[in-house]
Every structure is written in C-alpha cells, then in structure tokens.
Design an enzyme around this catalytic site. Structure first.
Site, mmCIF file in Angstrom:
data_model
loop_
_atom_site.group_PDB
_atom_site.id
_atom_site.type_symbol
_atom_site.label_atom_id
_atom_site.label_comp_id
_atom_site.label_asym_id
_atom_site.label_seq_id
_atom_site.Cartn_x
_atom_site.Cartn_y
_atom_site.Cartn_z
ATOM 1 N N SER A 147 -24.069 2.082 -22.199
ATOM 2 C CA SER A 147 -23.349 2.558 -23.391
ATOM 3 C C SER A 147 -23.543 1.534 -24.467
ATOM 4 O O SER A 147 -23.496 0.320 -23.992
ATOM 5 C CB SER A 147 -22.257 3.403 -23.352
ATOM 6 N N ASP A 148 -23.683 1.866 -25.666
ATOM 7 C CA ASP A 148 -23.135 0.856 -26.570
ATOM 8 C C ASP A 148 -21.689 0.416 -26.406
ATOM 9 O O ASP A 148 -21.106 1.444 -25.834
ATOM 10 C CB ASP A 148 -23.368 1.088 -28.059
ATOM 11 N N TRP A 149 -21.199 -0.542 -27.079
ATOM 12 C CA TRP A 149 -19.928 -0.713 -26.634
ATOM 13 C C TRP A 149 -18.747 0.223 -27.321
ATOM 14 O O TRP A 149 -18.820 0.372 -28.545
ATOM 15 C CB TRP A 149 -19.387 -2.342 -27.290
ATOM 16 N N GLY B 87 -19.161 3.228 -26.813
ATOM 17 C CA GLY B 87 -19.807 4.297 -27.318
ATOM 18 C C GLY B 87 -20.068 5.388 -26.426
ATOM 19 O O GLY B 87 -20.992 6.383 -26.524
#
Length: 813
Positions: free
Chosen positions: A224-226, A228
């Site tokens: 995941s994006d941070w 996210g």
C-alpha cells in the site's frame, strides 16, 4: 546455506506469516529471529534515496534529476544508469527496496506531481520505467513502481474515485505498469490511495489480481501507499500483500481474527507471506544480518552522472542564434528569483537532504568568475514566505495544551518540522502532543516584514510576545502537508535594520483525517515591488546578455497539492517582459515541473527549460548555455498556449478537478498531443519538441511487416556544423475509424552524431503498436487496413511518411 523463500514459508507459524504482511515501523518490516529472517527496509525515491529520516533533514543523499527531467532525456539507457546509481544510494541508507519509479501519466498540466512522473505518453513513460527498473534491480535493489493506478491528480487524492474507461486504462494509464512487469520484471508495485472505478485501489481485486497477476503474470509484492489501506479482509483477498507503514492498523490481530472466522483463507495468508519472503530473497534481506546504518556517500561518479543527466534533459525551446554563449560573453546580467537559489527537486515524499546544491549563479561564477556577473532578483516566486533559518529550542508536551513540564527538549536549526513516530524520542503520543519553539530573528533591512505559518495541526507565532500569525483559532484544512495542513496564514510587522525579535511558535497536534502526521513551517520575507523590477531592467540594459532565471519550486510542484493554473507565480511575467524590453539579447531559463504560459515568448531570443535537474543544477545549466553540453532534452509533455487549451479543461468540474468525490476521465484516449491534434489546437511547444545546437535531416523511411508487427528503417544525418543530439520519433496512424487518436508514438531513438555523419537506424514496431484494446473481446485487436508511419522530430514536425498493410489479428493479453 541460507534457506529460500519456498523453504521458509511453511516453517512460519500463522502468526509469523501475518507479521510479515504489515510494517513494523515507518520504513521496515519486522524480523523473525526464530528462523533468522532479518528486517526488510524501504526508502523513498525516485530521484534519490532519503533514508529513514523525515521529509526534512536527515543523512544527506545524492539528488538526481526529477522524473520529468529524466522523461525529457528520451534516453532509456541513461535512465538505467540513473537507476543503477540510485541503487547504490539505497544501499548506503541501509535499505533493500526503493519506492520508485513514479509512472503516472501527465493527464493534466496542473498535477502537482507531474514533476515526479515521466510523460504524457505511455510509450515514452514505459521505455524509461523499464530502463530505470532494470538499473535498480541489476544491483539487487527492488523497484516499487507506483502509483497503481489512476493517481493523476493530487486533489482529494486519498479518497477520490478515478472513473476511467477500461480502454483508456489499458492503452494509456496501465501501460507503464504492464511494461514494468513484463519487460523489466519489477519486484514490487505500490497501490495508489484513490478509488478506481468505485473501489479503493488497495482492495481492487480486478486491478491487483485479475490484471496484475492474472493478465501480466506479476509474482512480486504489492504494498500500500503509506496509510493507503483501510480494511483487513478486502485488501488481503484483493491481492494487497503488504500494509504500510507500521505499526499495523488493519492486519495483525485483526487479520488473525479474519482467518479464524473464515473471511480470509489460510492459503491466502500463506501466498501473501510467500510474496514478501520472495522479495526479501531477491534483495538479500533474508540473509542481511548486519546492523542498520545510514551513510552519506558523496560519490564523484554520481556527481558526474547527475551533471550529465541534467544537461541531457534540458530542452531548448527557442533559439534565435544567441545560444550557445561564446567563451568570452562580456557582461552577463543574472536576473530572477531562481538565479541564486538552487531549484533541484520537487516537494513531497520525493524530497531529500542533498549533499550540496549548485545554483545557476554558482554554476556561472565557477566558469566566469563573479566579476563578470551582475545580479538582480527582480521579483520573488515563493508560495510560502522564505523559511526562517535560525536556532530554535523545541520543548515537547505529552498533551495538546502545552501544559505541565516538557517531557523532551531538542534543538532545531530551522522553523519547520515533519513529525512521524517516534516523536520526541518516543516520549509523546503521536496526534496528541504539543510543542513550543523559541528563537530569535534579526532584520537585515528596514521595512515591512511578512511572517507566514502553516501546519498540519494548530499553530501560532509570536514576535516579542505579540501574536503575529494565528493558524490556530480558525484553522481550516487547505493544500499543504499532503492535504492534512492548512494554507499559509500571514501577518505583517514593521522592523528596523538590525532589530532582533524573540520568536515563539506554539503547536498542538490534531488527529489526521487520512494520513497520520504532524508538521509546521514558518517563514519571514520582505515583499518585492516595482523598484526591484526596474532595477533588474537596468541591469539588463547595461549588460551584453541578460539571463533570466524564472519558474517555480518544490513549494508549487509538490505531492499533495495541484496547481491552480500554469501562469508563472508572482510578477515573473512582468519581470521577463521588462528585461526583454531593456535588452533584446535575453535568455529565459525556466525551472518548473511542467508547462507554463509564456506571454513573452515572442520577445526573447532564447528559452531553455531546465526542470529540476538535481544537485548539479547550476553546473548542468551552465554547461548547456555555453555549449559544453548539448541541450539534449525533448519535451515529454506538450506545452499549451494557455491552461484552457489543455485536455482536462472542461465546463464540467467532474472531469477536473473532480466533484462529489469523483474525477471522470471523460477525454478517454485523447490526452496530451492526441488531444491537441484531435481538437485542432496548436500548442505553444509540441510534444517531442527540442532544438539542438546542430541541425538534422531524416530520409528514406521504409518498413516491412515482421513477427506480427513491423520493422522500420530511416536514415538520419547531422547537417549542421557541430556535434549534435536528436531524437527520431516514429508515430503510427490507424486506418480511419472512430475513437482512435490520429497518431500515437510507438518507437523512438536518441542519437549523437558528428557533423556530416549519416546513420541508418532500425525501429521495431511490435504488434501492439497497431492494436487497440477491445473491452467486449477482452483482448487486443489489430484492425485490418493501411497504417501510416510518420517519422519526425516532434509530434508536429513530421519529415517522412509511408503506409504499411496490416492483417486482422487478435493478440494475447
């Protein structure tokens, strides 16, 4: 002998498998000491390796050219060199994985993150991504191509729903990711924050499993994006292997419970953990038992590469014979807000603490000496007041009321902070602490001083005990700190030269809405006015040549905030016009992360677009201005005459910037040069445009069908008096039919030729170069008929054409 991922997976307990599916902290995964499995560490990219520090400060690192500058090189081999060098940087920061490259497409001209991405064209973006990834991974460092998918703007980016037709997805927005998987074998992919056609990317099974793993055969890690990812079972079942950052929010005990209730199968957890172990195996993390260390390695080879790459990305947009400058240029007026400030990178997670930075003034002075240079700022172009750089004592309180005794104290050397856990040595609770910072400011001149402050959290600034800026009482979320901070609040104060005031900044954290961070930034500036523009014009009038350095900075071109327009900020257009009136021998050097309007373009002798070329910015720019290096760049994004010409300009806000939580890609395939051509709109400077210090001719275009596609040949000749660089671009036009762009870039080659040198080049057109995606058939279709091949030096500068007959065909996914 170290055990392999396949050998280890079934030695892990379910709890241990689950532990590998979320970060332990901001930058690493937990170790499994029982089996000798060490930590996997990641670091931000893509124009360097910041390490485990916050966005501010930390161990210094090499700053390479940003994405759009690499895009402007049109040179996959150079991208590979850069990727290989950045792999060394990643290792110097004790990491195994680089969160790079960024390959989202330049859909609009105002995306705040365009600077970080390569191009408006998927063929160009794909080729550069493949080169960069191959360079990184050749050194055993994993690439993490991002952001998958539909993250083409920074407005409400953590929640927006990108509504994109499947054909546009397949032909444009997914194409660089597909190339990264199939051609470069990327080891990791990062899911984007946004929804894609109604479902968050991190839990979008069609995207992460059907397309990525099924259609393309990806066998790496999806992270995941941070912050996210938002759910447990939906993300795990959809194909998201790794939740970042740690500590876990939705995995851990929640995932164990989901397995117990049958929401997630044990076999699914096993596969996710196996993917993580495989990444650790590929990067050497499985056997990395060394102690964690971050080093600042200022390598001469990296310095040289950054300087060379910076020049290779410089695009000479216009030249009426003034460039290159002679070795003895006479007096030079060096003018503009970017003249003495090194604009080397954009803002957001791509920023880092550079080893050093070279401004244009320093680059010119190193060549000529300062005695030949006259300086005038002319105007400013800052978005926020200039950062207050002074010693500050910071006291931290484990409450939001600044009450009681401070639990921690530290010194800062500037008035900004970006706090991520652990904060204050772990002595305060993230999202529920406060801080008081005290220092002094001494005025260098008399007059009005403007104090600015913005924060992710509540803040206020006092001067000698008097409240000057209040970003606390009526705090409202704005467009700073990844949309978690307020817009800058300012206050004015008259000061005398030499007057010293005591500065106190108070801050209280607030819980994040989508990203969990706390931050503030304070600055103090002196507004510039008519007198400074007049002084710049006078300096130009007295000089042999005027060099005007204008543009933007990482305050404008930044993650978390789109631009509101593409006009140069502040009074820079007025400045350029005034200088051009004073001296017709005016060169404008632009530093931006994308297109700008140029109402003065017809009035100046030369325009050089230098982007943000990394820590050697001033040296690379001087090399090009004096002809030590070719202006090797070609535009990777079309420059429109005005914002309203661009593909996302619409009366419908749902098209851009979005409405009611949704942004609809109504233009479909018609972005960039495809849009301008279809609409009959002449751009200011077209896609692929860029001048050399020499001239080139193309001749003898031929092609023949081969292996389902075609092979084209064309001869290139340097017809000028000096060595030069050019980029041959091959576009394909389909048989006449509805809903297909008039032509698309499908192959290109960058060449360096000596005067009079001729070279025949071969350009391969794979079957997909002639195909369209058919949603009904769920496959790629070549329509039968005659396709036109067009070779040229830009999207509008076509030199040679021919036709080739293609037979109907259906291609595999």
């Amino acid at each position: 002998m170290t055990a392999t991922a396949d050998q280890l997976i079934d030695q892990l307990t379910l709890e241990e498998q689950v532990s590998l599916l979320s970060g332990e902290d901001f930058w690493s995964l937990p170790a499994v000491p029982r089996l000798g499995i060490g930590k996997l560490r990641v670091t931000d990219g893509p124009n360097g390796a910041r390490g485990s520090g916050s966005l501010i400060g930390g161990v210094t690192a090499a700053a390479f050219p940003v994405g759009i500058a690499i895009g402007a090189t049109w040179d996959p081999a150079l991208a590979r060199e850069i990727g290989s060098a950045i792999a060394e940087e990643v290792r110097s920061k004790g990491a195994h994985v680089s969160l790079a490259p960024t390959v989202n497409i330049h859909r609009s001209v105002t995306n705040g993150r365009n600077f970080e991405c390569y191009s408006e064209d998927p063929a160009l973006a794909s080729a550069l991504a493949v080169g960069y990834i191959r360079g990184l991974q050749s050194q055993g460092v994993a690439a993490t191509i991002k952001h998958f998918a539909g993250n083409e703007s920074e407005i409400e980016r953590t929640t927006i729903d990108s509504v994109i037709p499947e054909r546009a997805l397949r032909e444009i927005y997914l194409r660089p990711f597909e190339a990264a998987v199939k051609e470069a074998g990327t080891w990791a992919v990062m899911s984007s924050y946004n929804k894609l056609n109604g479902t968050y990317a991190a839990e979008n099974r069609w995207l992460l499993t059907t397309v990525l793993r099924g259609d393309w055969g990806f066998d790496g890690v999806v992270m995941s994006d941070w912050f996210g990812s938002r759910t447990t079972a939906p993300t795990v079942n959809a194909g998201l292997d790794l939740e970042m950052p740690g500590p876990t929010r939705d995995r851990g005990a929640k995932l164990l419970a989901a397995v117990e209730t049958g929401e997630v199968a044990r076999a699914t957890v096993r596969q996710r953990a196996l993917n993580v172990l495989r990444l650790m195996e590929r990067t050497g993390a499985l056997e990395d038992r060394g102690s964690f260390e971050e080093r600042a390695e200022d390598r001469p080879a990296h310095r040289a590469l950054i300087r060379r790459a910076g020049a290779a990305g410089c695009v000479l947009l216009k030249n009426e014979g003034l460039l290159p400058l002679p070795a003895e240029p006479g007096r030079l007026a060096v003018i503009g807000p970017n003249a003495r400030t090194a604009r080397i990178m954009g803002g957001g997670s791509a920023q880092l603490n550079p080893h050093y930075s070279v401004s244009p003034w320093e680059g010119l002075a190193a060549r000529l000496g300062e005695a030949r240079l006259d300086y005038a700022p002319g105007c400013d172009n800052h978005r926020w007041e200039p950062l207050l750089r002074t010693a500050l004592t910071a006291e931290y309180f484990d409450n939001t009321e600044l009450s009681g005794a401070p639990v921690h104290e530290e010194e800062l050397d500037e008035a900004q902070a970006f706090w991520v856990p652990p904060i204050a040595g772990g002595k305060v609770t993230p999202g529920a602490f406060s801080a008081r910072l005290t220092g002094t400011f001494t005025a260098e001149s008399s007059g009005l001083h403007r104090f600015g402050l913005h924060s992710a959290g509540y803040s206020r600034l006092y001067a000698d005990g008097a409240l000057v800026v209040d970003a606390w009482s009526n705090w409202q979320k704005g467009r700073t700190f990844f949309e978690e901070g307020c817009d800058e609040v300012t206050g004015d104060l008259e000061l005398e030269r030499g007057q010293t005031v005591e500065i106190t900044i108070e801050f209280a954290a607030r819980p994040g809405d989508n990203l969990h961070l706390s931050a503030f930034r304070a600055g103090i500036g002196r507004p510039l006015g008519d007198a400074e523009i007049s002084a710049a014009a006078e300096a130009a009038r007295a000089a042999d040549t005027a060099l005007v350095f204008v543009g933007r900075s990482g305050e404008w071109d930044t993650e978390g905030s789109d631009l509101e327009d593409i006009a140069l900020p502040g009074r820079q257009d007025e400045l350029v016009a005034a200088v051009a009136r004073a001296n017709p021998r005016t060169v404008v050097v632009l530093q931006t992360g994308g297109p700008v309007e140029m109402p003065w373009a017809g009035d100046v002798a030369a325009i050089l677009q230098a982007w943000y070329p990394g820590q050697e910015a001033g040296s690379a720019i001087a090399d090009v201005l004096f002809g030590d290096a070719e202006p090797g760049g070609r535009l990777p994004q079309s420059f429109p005459v005005r914002w309203s010409d661009n593909p996302t300009a619409s009366d419908d806000p749902e098209v851009y910037p979005g409405k009611d939580g949704q942004v609809r890609y109504a233009e479909g395939l018609f972005i960039g040069y495809r849009h301008y051509e279809a609409k009959g709109i002449a751009p200011l400077y077209p896609f692929g445009h860029g001048l050399s210090y020499s001239t080139f001719a193309l001749s003898g275009l031929t092609a023949e069908t081969a292996t389902g596609g075609a092979m084209a040949r064309i001869t290139v000749e340097n017809t000028g008096p000096r060595h030069g660089t050019t980029v041959v671009q091959l576009y394909v036009a389909p048989p006449e039919m509805a809903e297909r762009p008039l032509k698309t870039l499908e192959a290109f080659a960058k060449l360096d030729l000596a005067p009079g040198e001729r070279r025949e080049i071969h350009l391969t057109l794979p079957p997909r170069a002639f195909a369209r995606f058919d949603g009904d058939a769920q496959g790629w279709i070549i329509d039968p008929g005659r396709y036109r091949l067009m070779a040229g030096l830009s999207a509008t500068d076509i030199h040679e054409t021919m036709e080739i007959e293609m037979q109907a065909a259906t291609l595999p996914l």
